[in-house]
Design an enzyme around this catalytic site. Structure first.
Site, PDB file in Angstrom:
ATOM      1  N   LYS A  11       0.816  -1.223   0.000  1.00  0.00           N
ATOM      2  CA  LYS A  11       0.000   0.000   0.000  1.00  0.00           C
ATOM      3  C   LYS A  11       0.851   1.276   0.000  1.00  0.00           C
ATOM      4  O   LYS A  11       2.058   1.225   0.273  1.00  0.00           O
ATOM      5  CB  LYS A  11      -0.922  -0.043   1.215  1.00  0.00           C
ATOM      6  CG  LYS A  11      -1.925  -1.204   1.179  1.00  0.00           C
ATOM      7  CD  LYS A  11      -2.865  -1.128   2.390  1.00  0.00           C
ATOM      8  CE  LYS A  11      -3.888  -2.240   2.375  1.00  0.00           C
ATOM      9  NZ  LYS A  11      -4.805  -2.146   3.541  1.00  0.00           N
ATOM     10  N   TYR A  51     -12.712  -1.976  -3.376  1.00  0.00           N
ATOM     11  CA  TYR A  51     -13.145  -2.014  -1.972  1.00  0.00           C
ATOM     12  C   TYR A  51     -14.665  -1.912  -1.826  1.00  0.00           C
ATOM     13  O   TYR A  51     -15.148  -1.524  -0.767  1.00  0.00           O
ATOM     14  CB  TYR A  51     -12.472  -0.888  -1.175  1.00  0.00           C
ATOM     15  CG  TYR A  51     -11.050  -1.206  -0.746  1.00  0.00           C
ATOM     16  CD1 TYR A  51     -10.771  -2.342   0.028  1.00  0.00           C
ATOM     17  CD2 TYR A  51      -9.993  -0.368  -1.085  1.00  0.00           C
ATOM     18  CE1 TYR A  51      -9.476  -2.620   0.434  1.00  0.00           C
ATOM     19  CE2 TYR A  51      -8.692  -0.640  -0.668  1.00  0.00           C
ATOM     20  CZ  TYR A  51      -8.449  -1.773   0.097  1.00  0.00           C
ATOM     21  OH  TYR A  51      -7.162  -2.049   0.522  1.00  0.00           O
ATOM     22  N   ASN A 114      -1.925   0.556   6.685  1.00  0.00           N
ATOM     23  CA  ASN A 114      -1.358  -0.658   7.297  1.00  0.00           C
ATOM     24  C   ASN A 114      -0.486  -1.477   6.340  1.00  0.00           C
ATOM     25  O   ASN A 114      -0.387  -2.683   6.458  1.00  0.00           O
ATOM     26  CB  ASN A 114      -2.456  -1.496   7.956  1.00  0.00           C
ATOM     27  CG  ASN A 114      -3.520  -1.950   6.970  1.00  0.00           C
ATOM     28  OD1 ASN A 114      -3.408  -1.708   5.782  1.00  0.00           O
ATOM     29  ND2 ASN A 114      -4.534  -2.617   7.481  1.00  0.00           N
ATOM     30  N   HIS A 117      -2.027  -5.451   1.841  1.00  0.00           N
ATOM     31  CA  HIS A 117      -3.317  -6.149   1.756  1.00  0.00           C
ATOM     32  C   HIS A 117      -3.063  -7.614   1.436  1.00  0.00           C
ATOM     33  O   HIS A 117      -2.133  -7.929   0.709  1.00  0.00           O
ATOM     34  CB  HIS A 117      -4.156  -5.530   0.622  1.00  0.00           C
ATOM     35  CG  HIS A 117      -5.292  -6.401   0.155  1.00  0.00           C
ATOM     36  ND1 HIS A 117      -6.502  -6.431   0.795  1.00  0.00           N
ATOM     37  CD2 HIS A 117      -5.375  -7.297  -0.865  1.00  0.00           C
ATOM     38  CE1 HIS A 117      -7.297  -7.291   0.168  1.00  0.00           C
ATOM     39  NE2 HIS A 117      -6.636  -7.834  -0.837  1.00  0.00           N
ATOM     40  N   GLU A 128      -9.804 -10.583  -7.010  1.00  0.00           N
ATOM     41  CA  GLU A 128      -8.869  -9.456  -6.893  1.00  0.00           C
ATOM     42  C   GLU A 128      -7.727  -9.575  -7.909  1.00  0.00           C
ATOM     43  O   GLU A 128      -7.289  -8.560  -8.472  1.00  0.00           O
ATOM     44  CB  GLU A 128      -8.330  -9.391  -5.458  1.00  0.00           C
ATOM     45  CG  GLU A 128      -9.432  -9.016  -4.472  1.00  0.00           C
ATOM     46  CD  GLU A 128      -9.037  -9.153  -3.009  1.00  0.00           C
ATOM     47  OE1 GLU A 128      -9.875  -8.858  -2.144  1.00  0.00           O
ATOM     48  OE2 GLU A 128      -7.890  -9.563  -2.718  1.00  0.00           O
TER      49      GLU A 128
END
Ligand code: GTP
Ligand code: MG
Length: 139
Positions: A11, A51, A114, A117, A128
């Site tokens: 990310k 998302y 964070n 993913h 995905e």
């Protein structure tokens, strides 16, 4: 995705902080083989699609703003029990609660930024992966 592949995204905070190489090394040392990889910046439209499952959550707008704030690295990884082993490798969603030695414990600072993913099921790993890669881009 026959129980042996998962999808990951390194990310924006991890790239911004210069952790992309270390995180990829961590992933390879844990026995995952990279079978597809690209650096890209998500548009708001793509991020909202990716998302969509979270669109009713209160943090949805923050999540979209964050994930489009800089480039990400999308990759497909191969290993036995890829989905569950990779979730264990990255650790709890909240880095403060992540186990020692996990990627989020080492490289992430907050639940909203964070570092990484990981798909949460074989079914979502396939969805995905297909969202980010076409067949010709996957080894
Ligand atoms: P992913 O592997 O990124 O899907 O994380 P996860 O499966 O551990 O968590 P989940 O799917 O529930 O949430 C998706 C992402 O939304 C998280 O990784 C966080 O980036 C973000 N997120 C989750 N909870 C919060 C929150 O309370 N606030 C904010 N700002 N973001 C959150
Ligand atoms: Mg998730």
């Amino acid at each position: 995705m026959k129980n042996n592949r998962t999808f990951t995204m390194i990310k924006p905070d991890a790239l911004e902080n210069g952790h992309a190489g270390a995180i990829l090394a961590h992933i390879e040392k844990a026995g995952f083989k990279i079978v597809a990889m690209k650096l890209k910046k998500l548009t708001a439209e793509a991020a909202k699609k990716f998302y969509k499952i979270h669109e009713e959550r209160p943090f949805f707008n923050d999540l979209i703003n964050y994930i489009t704030s800089g480039p990400i690295i999308a990759a497909i990884l191969e290993k036995e029990n890829a989905v569950s082993d990779f979730r264990a490798l990255i650790g709890n969603t909240n880095p403060q609660e992540a186990e020692d030695g996990t990627i989020r414990k080492i490289y992430a600072k907050s639940i909203d930024a964070n570092a990484i993913h990981g798909s949460d099921s074989d079914e979502n790993a396939l969805i995905e992966s297909n969202f980010h890669f076409s067949n010709g881009e996957i080894i």
